[in-house]
Design a protein around this motif. Structure first.
Motif, PDB file in Angstrom:
ATOM      1  N   LYS A 218       4.116   1.127   1.550  1.00  0.00           N
ATOM      2  CA  LYS A 218       3.760  -0.252   3.185  1.00  0.00           C
ATOM      3  C   LYS A 218       3.842  -1.367   2.638  1.00  0.00           C
ATOM      4  CE  LYS A 218       1.181  -0.383   7.248  1.00  0.00           C
ATOM      5  NZ  LYS A 218       0.211  -0.981   6.836  1.00  0.00           N
TER       6      LYS A 218
ATOM      7  N   ALA B 145       2.218  -5.481   2.749  1.00  0.00           N
ATOM      8  CA  ALA B 145       1.571  -5.557   3.903  1.00  0.00           C
ATOM      9  C   ALA B 145       1.555  -7.194   3.403  1.00  0.00           C
ATOM     10  CB  ALA B 145       0.262  -4.919   3.213  1.00  0.00           C
TER      11      ALA B 145
ATOM     12  N   PRO C  51      -4.089 -12.471  13.636  1.00  0.00           N
ATOM     13  CA  PRO C  51      -4.505 -11.382  14.151  1.00  0.00           C
ATOM     14  C   PRO C  51      -4.977 -10.414  13.113  1.00  0.00           C
ATOM     15  CG  PRO C  51      -1.822 -11.899  14.443  1.00  0.00           C
ATOM     16  CD  PRO C  51      -2.290 -13.020  13.453  1.00  0.00           C
ATOM     17  N   SER C  52      -5.844  -9.512  14.012  1.00  0.00           N
ATOM     18  CA  SER C  52      -5.611  -8.033  12.921  1.00  0.00           C
ATOM     19  C   SER C  52      -5.096  -7.523  12.112  1.00  0.00           C
ATOM     20  CB  SER C  52      -6.570  -7.411  14.241  1.00  0.00           C
ATOM     21  OG  SER C  52      -7.599  -7.091  12.932  1.00  0.00           O
ATOM     22  N   GLY C  53      -5.457  -7.105  11.224  1.00  0.00           N
ATOM     23  CA  GLY C  53      -3.962  -6.388  10.670  1.00  0.00           C
ATOM     24  C   GLY C  53      -2.823  -7.702  10.226  1.00  0.00           C
ATOM     25  N   CYS C  54      -2.607  -8.946   9.687  1.00  0.00           N
ATOM     26  CA  CYS C  54      -1.800  -9.102   9.180  1.00  0.00           C
ATOM     27  C   CYS C  54      -2.116  -9.378   7.590  1.00  0.00           C
ATOM     28  CB  CYS C  54      -1.981 -11.175   9.852  1.00  0.00           C
ATOM     29  SG  CYS C  54      -3.467 -12.076   9.654  1.00  0.00           S
TER      30      CYS C  54
ATOM     31  N   LYS D  70      -4.878 -10.639   5.863  1.00  0.00           N
ATOM     32  CA  LYS D  70      -5.770 -11.599   5.775  1.00  0.00           C
ATOM     33  C   LYS D  70      -6.972 -11.348   4.540  1.00  0.00           C
ATOM     34  CE  LYS D  70      -7.735 -12.818   8.852  1.00  0.00           C
ATOM     35  NZ  LYS D  70      -7.102 -11.665   9.859  1.00  0.00           N
ATOM     36  N   SER D  71      -7.226  -9.969   4.880  1.00  0.00           N
ATOM     37  CA  SER D  71      -8.285  -9.168   3.593  1.00  0.00           C
ATOM     38  C   SER D  71      -7.061  -8.998   2.442  1.00  0.00           C
ATOM     39  CB  SER D  71      -8.691  -8.908   4.043  1.00  0.00           C
ATOM     40  OG  SER D  71      -9.840  -8.212   5.655  1.00  0.00           O
TER      41      SER D  71
ATOM     42  N   TYR E 112       0.651  -0.650  -0.059  1.00  0.00           N
ATOM     43  CA  TYR E 112      -0.074   0.027   0.140  1.00  0.00           C
ATOM     44  C   TYR E 112       0.790   1.186   0.076  1.00  0.00           C
ATOM     45  CZ  TYR E 112      -3.978  -2.941   1.540  1.00  0.00           C
ATOM     46  OH  TYR E 112      -4.656  -3.943   1.220  1.00  0.00           O
TER      47      TYR E 112
ATOM     48  N   GLU F 207     -14.795 -12.748   6.814  1.00  0.00           N
ATOM     49  CA  GLU F 207     -15.720 -12.839   7.780  1.00  0.00           C
ATOM     50  C   GLU F 207     -16.542 -11.720   7.857  1.00  0.00           C
ATOM     51  OE1 GLU F 207     -13.579  -9.894  10.701  1.00  0.00           O
ATOM     52  OE2 GLU F 207     -11.427  -9.800   8.983  1.00  0.00           O
TER      53      GLU F 207
ATOM     54  N   HIS G  63     -12.143 -14.974  12.054  1.00  0.00           N
ATOM     55  CA  HIS G  63     -11.250 -14.599  13.626  1.00  0.00           C
ATOM     56  C   HIS G  63     -11.979 -15.842  14.537  1.00  0.00           C
ATOM     57  CE1 HIS G  63      -9.010 -11.243  13.611  1.00  0.00           C
ATOM     58  NE2 HIS G  63     -10.461 -10.321  12.069  1.00  0.00           N
TER      59      HIS G  63
ATOM     60  N   ILE H 261      -8.138  -0.032  -5.036  1.00  0.00           N
ATOM     61  CA  ILE H 261      -7.453   0.627  -4.188  1.00  0.00           C
ATOM     62  C   ILE H 261      -5.718   1.484  -5.469  1.00  0.00           C
ATOM     63  CG2 ILE H 261      -6.097   1.342  -1.816  1.00  0.00           C
ATOM     64  CD1 ILE H 261      -7.549  -2.101  -1.446  1.00  0.00           C
TER      65      ILE H 261
HETATM   66  N1  LIG Z   1      -6.325   0.544   1.322  1.00  0.00           N
HETATM   67  C1  LIG Z   1      -5.684   0.195   2.551  1.00  0.00           C
HETATM   68  N2  LIG Z   1      -4.430   1.261   2.757  1.00  0.00           N
HETATM   69  C2  LIG Z   1      -2.929   1.383   2.981  1.00  0.00           C
HETATM   70  N3  LIG Z   1      -2.877   0.518   3.836  1.00  0.00           N
HETATM   71  C3  LIG Z   1      -3.344  -0.554   3.903  1.00  0.00           C
HETATM   72  C4  LIG Z   1      -4.947  -0.325   3.126  1.00  0.00           C
HETATM   73  N4  LIG Z   1      -5.924  -1.881   3.664  1.00  0.00           N
HETATM   74  C5  LIG Z   1      -5.204  -2.215   4.572  1.00  0.00           C
HETATM   75  N5  LIG Z   1      -3.936  -2.337   4.790  1.00  0.00           N
HETATM   76  C6  LIG Z   1      -3.089  -2.239   5.698  1.00  0.00           C
HETATM   77  O1  LIG Z   1      -1.824  -3.223   5.264  1.00  0.00           O
HETATM   78  C7  LIG Z   1      -2.464  -4.451   6.549  1.00  0.00           C
HETATM   79  C8  LIG Z   1      -3.359  -5.793   6.026  1.00  0.00           C
HETATM   80  O2  LIG Z   1      -4.581  -5.344   6.165  1.00  0.00           O
HETATM   81  P1  LIG Z   1      -5.578  -6.261   6.066  1.00  0.00           P
HETATM   82  O3  LIG Z   1      -7.124  -5.520   5.612  1.00  0.00           O
HETATM   83  O4  LIG Z   1      -5.396  -7.404   4.944  1.00  0.00           O
HETATM   84  O5  LIG Z   1      -5.495  -7.083   7.793  1.00  0.00           O
HETATM   85  P2  LIG Z   1      -5.976  -8.418   7.848  1.00  0.00           P
HETATM   86  O6  LIG Z   1      -5.527  -9.301   8.632  1.00  0.00           O
HETATM   87  O7  LIG Z   1      -7.980  -8.890   7.509  1.00  0.00           O
HETATM   88  O8  LIG Z   1      -6.933  -7.759   9.742  1.00  0.00           O
HETATM   89  P3  LIG Z   1      -8.196  -8.144  10.439  1.00  0.00           P
HETATM   90  O9  LIG Z   1      -8.552  -9.027  10.321  1.00  0.00           O
HETATM   91  O10 LIG Z   1      -8.517  -6.709  11.282  1.00  0.00           O
HETATM   92  O11 LIG Z   1      -9.273  -7.912   9.282  1.00  0.00           O
HETATM   93  C9  LIG Z   1      -2.543  -3.627   7.303  1.00  0.00           C
HETATM   94  O12 LIG Z   1      -1.575  -2.995   8.283  1.00  0.00           O
HETATM   95  C10 LIG Z   1      -3.543  -2.496   7.292  1.00  0.00           C
HETATM   96  O13 LIG Z   1      -3.073  -0.999   8.074  1.00  0.00           O
END
Ligand SMILES: Nc1ncnc2c1ncn2[C@@H]1O[C@H](COP(=O)(O)OP(=O)(O)OP(=O)(O)O)[C@@H](O)[C@H]1O
Ligand SMILES: [Mg+2]
Lengths: 286, 429
Positions: A51, A53, A72-75, A77-78, A48, A208, A239, A91
């Protein structure tokens, strides 16, 4: 495997664990024959802006099974899930490196049209998001734009079949002309699943899908996932360890943008091979 | 350190307010009082304004008419060319029959001053419409002149000494005779709406201005609505977010704040001088107004697009809709009420805009409604400007009446906008 970007990808920060996990995943999937590989990701990195991800994620996802992504959150997955139908294209500052092959074709190849891809790879989102249109139009929209069926009896049939597969037909068959947004949360989510099914995909991605639902609606959706598995390859982010255990055959554990471990769900929950997986599953962090 | 506080709580129960709390509440109350006072003040000003306009406009609600018995002799009008008749002469004769004792030229002139110059045209139109009237005697009703009208409405005081009022004692006498004979009536002043402009207040109406404003708004809508939506959709849904698009965004916002007279100058330089388009024409007015409406529509459209939740876009893209389909099938229809609301508000602004229209010459004196958007014409606000500038007493009330017509349109448009906003307000679930 054709590698479009692997040279670039390998030039990036190497992550040993991810490498190992990828190798492990491959070993497991070849050992457990019987389910051919549907989705093969290799060294997928996602940025991103500046950064990063996701770091060099390699994973094989078998056909007609449910694969659960946990972590965990933010790892990431999405993020990874959205790579599979190129949802990340929308995006602005998101860039993807590496290859993801579906049935042997790299979906990041320039000659692949994301519109066609998304017809084959349906997606169900965390929050039910039916169109503010009638139940019928919610289902019919996809087939209509893809030219699968014109309005009329062919379309009626698709709508009925999709709703039936999503186990929603009996609840809504008398009010197809009413707005989809008027249904309960659980019904809306099954409507979204029916909408995804209607364009006849091979793969259904679910991010989710039950996090906004109560336990009864959740049970219905889980039951549905279990039935859909016979026909579709399903990837679900969750989760809930219990949910992963209930619906999935295989599980992948993500941590800080790395894929740590991929294994049979039963094995991962009873005998994980990585300490971090162990810690996460037993609730020591997350 | 905390002993003062401890003492404080020791002396007082916890629910007893201390001086500080009282001061805070007092400040609250003061602030609220200021607010109420400000609103009351604003309301009072508004009511004074509207009240003054209404009172001033009241006389223009009716128009004093006179009914005369005229005889159109066979020879006076040629039946094959009825427009060419000498109708003023016919009217003069009929007036002379009513007042046989008036014979000096000065008196005759004063007598004729009571009747509108439009009488001959009323008579002409009647005869042209029905040539069988030639050779017969019939009644014709037409406006009294401005002084007659003012006399009837009591705007000109009879009690003033005769050298201080615009009507002579004789004129008052003749007028009273007309009243006695039941020849004076004061029906609703439809001419104010359906007549074109005129030098004579009793004949002047808003039709030309209404048609001009309609054409100008039509052009303004046809140009700014599609262009505005296209620009907003591009900026909001497709354009990459970079320095360049940021710059465009800032400039659009600046454009909305540019004084309207600047747009008028631009229109004068570009449309009239460079493209050589017709002066005073509604098409030019509409184009200039669309320059001003465009930023309003773009900003409103972008806000409406932003208000559509991203989950709808994701849903559409997720089933394989292209970005264009996503926007066309889902986002734009959902944003449409907001867009239309913004458009109506933009058009309402454009309707009341005066300065740019003055610069491109839409304050010309034009006595016929325009046949097309290429003909010279006035618009409502410029018509008000012209009338406000006219010395005749009758224009004072007509100016206010025209303001009310303009305000009426504005209120209606804003009401429609509010209604649409309420009606289509969506609850995103
Ligand atoms: N549109 C975006 N712009 C910038 N950074 C992003 C964007 N979407 C996600 N990130 C970053 O990418 C990383 C992974 O995000 P992601 O949404 O994939 O996490 P996740 O595992 O799905 O978390 P959760 O379980 O909370 O949904 C995070 O650090 C998040 O801050
Ligand atoms: Mg997520």
């Amino acid at each position: 495997m054709t590698t479009l970007d692997t040279t670039e990808a390998s030039g990036m920060i190497m992550n040993k664990t991810a490498e190992e996990a990828g190798a492990l995943a491959k070993a497991v999937s070849t050992a457990k024959a019987g389910h051919e590989t549907k989705i093969a990701a290799s060294k997928v990195s996602v940025f991103y802006g500046d950064k990063q991800a996701l770091f060099d994620v390699s994973i094989d996802i078998p056909a007609r099974q449910v694969m659960a992504f946990i972590g965990p959150s933010g790892c990431g997955k999405s993020t990874f899930l959205r790579c599979i139908n190129r949802m990340n294209d929308t995006i602005d500052n998101c860039s993807v490196k590496g290859t993801i092959e579906i049935d042997g074709a790299n979906i990041y190849d320039p000659k692949i049209d994301p519109v066609l891809l998304r017809a084959r790879v349906g997606m169900v989102f965390q929050k039910p998001n039916p169109f503010p249109k009638s139940i019928y139009d919610n289902i019919a929209y996809g087939p209509r734009i893809h030219g699968v069926a014109k309005a009329g009896s062919a379309m009626d049939e698709i709508v009925e079949r999709s709703l039936q597969r999503a186990a929603l037909w009996n609840e809504v068959k008398d009010r197809l002309d009413q707005p989809g947004t008027g249904l309960s949360g659980g019904q809306q989510q099954r409507l979204c699943i029916a909408r995804a099914i209607a364009v006849n995909p091979d793969i259904i991605l679910m991010d989710e899908p039950c996090s906004a639902l109560d336990p009864i609606a959740t049970a219905k959706v889980e039951e549905l996932i279990d039935e859909l598995r016979a026909q579709y390859t399903i990837v679900i982010v969750t989760h809930s360890m219990q949910q992963a255990a209930r619906v999935s055959q295989k599980a992948a554990f993500f941590h800080l943008g790395n894929l740590i471990e991929v294994d049979e769900t039963d094995k991962m929950f009873t005998n994980p091979s990585d300490q971090r997986t162990q810690d996460y599953i037993t609730g020591r962090f997350g | 350190m905390s002993d003062t506080a401890a003492q404080g709580t020791g002396r007082r129960a916890w629910y007893e307010p201390d001086a500080k709390l009282k001061r805070r509440h007092a400040a609250d109350r003061r602030l609220r009082a200021y607010g109420v006072a400000a609103i009351l003040f604003a309301l009072a000003m508004l009511m004074t304004l509207v009240g003054t306009i209404l009172v001033t406009a009241a006389p223009a609600v009716t128009q004093t008419m006179v009914t005369l018995e005229v005889e159109v002799p066979e020879g006076a009008v040629n039946p094959s060319d009825p427009r060419g008749g000498s109708y003023q002469k016919i009217l003069n004769e009929s007036v002379a029959r009513l007042f046989p004792e008036v014979d000096t030229p000065r008196e005759l002139r004063e007598l004729r001053q009571l009747f509108s110059n439009g009488g001959q045209y009323a008579l002409r139109d009647k005869v042209v419409a029905d040539t069988s009237l030639i050779g017969r005697t019939f009644d014709i009703t037409f406006p009294l002149s401005d002084i007659g009208d003012q006399l009837h409405k009591g705007v000109i005081g009879r009690d003033l000494p005769s050298d201080q009022r615009r009507v002579s004692d004789e004129q008052i006498g003749w007028y009273d005779r007309l009243v006695e004979q039941g020849r004076i009536s004061a029906p609703l002043n439809w001419g104010l709406i359906f007549n074109a402009d005129s030098r004579f207040p009793e004949l002047a109406g808003l039709w030309g201005a209404l048609v001009g404003s309609f054409y100008a708004l039509l052009i303004c809508f046809l140009v700014s609505f599609p262009v505005g939506i296209a620009a907003a959709v591009y900026l909001e849904e497709f354009a990459p977010k970079n320095r360049f698009t940021d710059l465009i965004e800032v400039n659009i916002n600046n454009l909305a704040a540019v004084p309207s007279i600047v747009f008028g100058l631009l229109g004068l330089a570009v449309f009239l001088n460079f493209f050589g388009m017709p002066r005073s024409a509604p098409i030019v007015g509409g184009l200039v107004l669309s320059l001003m409406t465009l930023p309003t529509i773009i900003i409103a459209t972008r806000a409406a697009l932003k208000a559509v939740p991203p989950s709808i876009r994701e849903a559409a893209i997720g089933v394989g809709a292209s970005r264009m389909q996503t926007v066309g099938h889902h986002v734009l229809p959902l944003a449409m009420p907001g867009i239309l609301t913004g458009t109506i508000i933009g058009l309402a602004q454009a309707l009341g805009e005066t300065a740019p229209l003055l610069l491109i010459g839409m304050n010309a004196f034009i006595t016929a409604a325009p046949d097309s958007m290429f003909n010279p014409s006035t618009a409502l606000p410029t018509q008000i400007y012209i009338w406000a500038d006219s010395p005749e007493r009758g224009f004072t009330s007509r100016t206010s009446a025209a303001i009310i017509v303009l305000l009426g349109f504005l209120v209606c448009m804003n009401a429609i906008a509010i209604y649409m906003r309420k009606r289509f307000e969506r609850r995103w679930s």
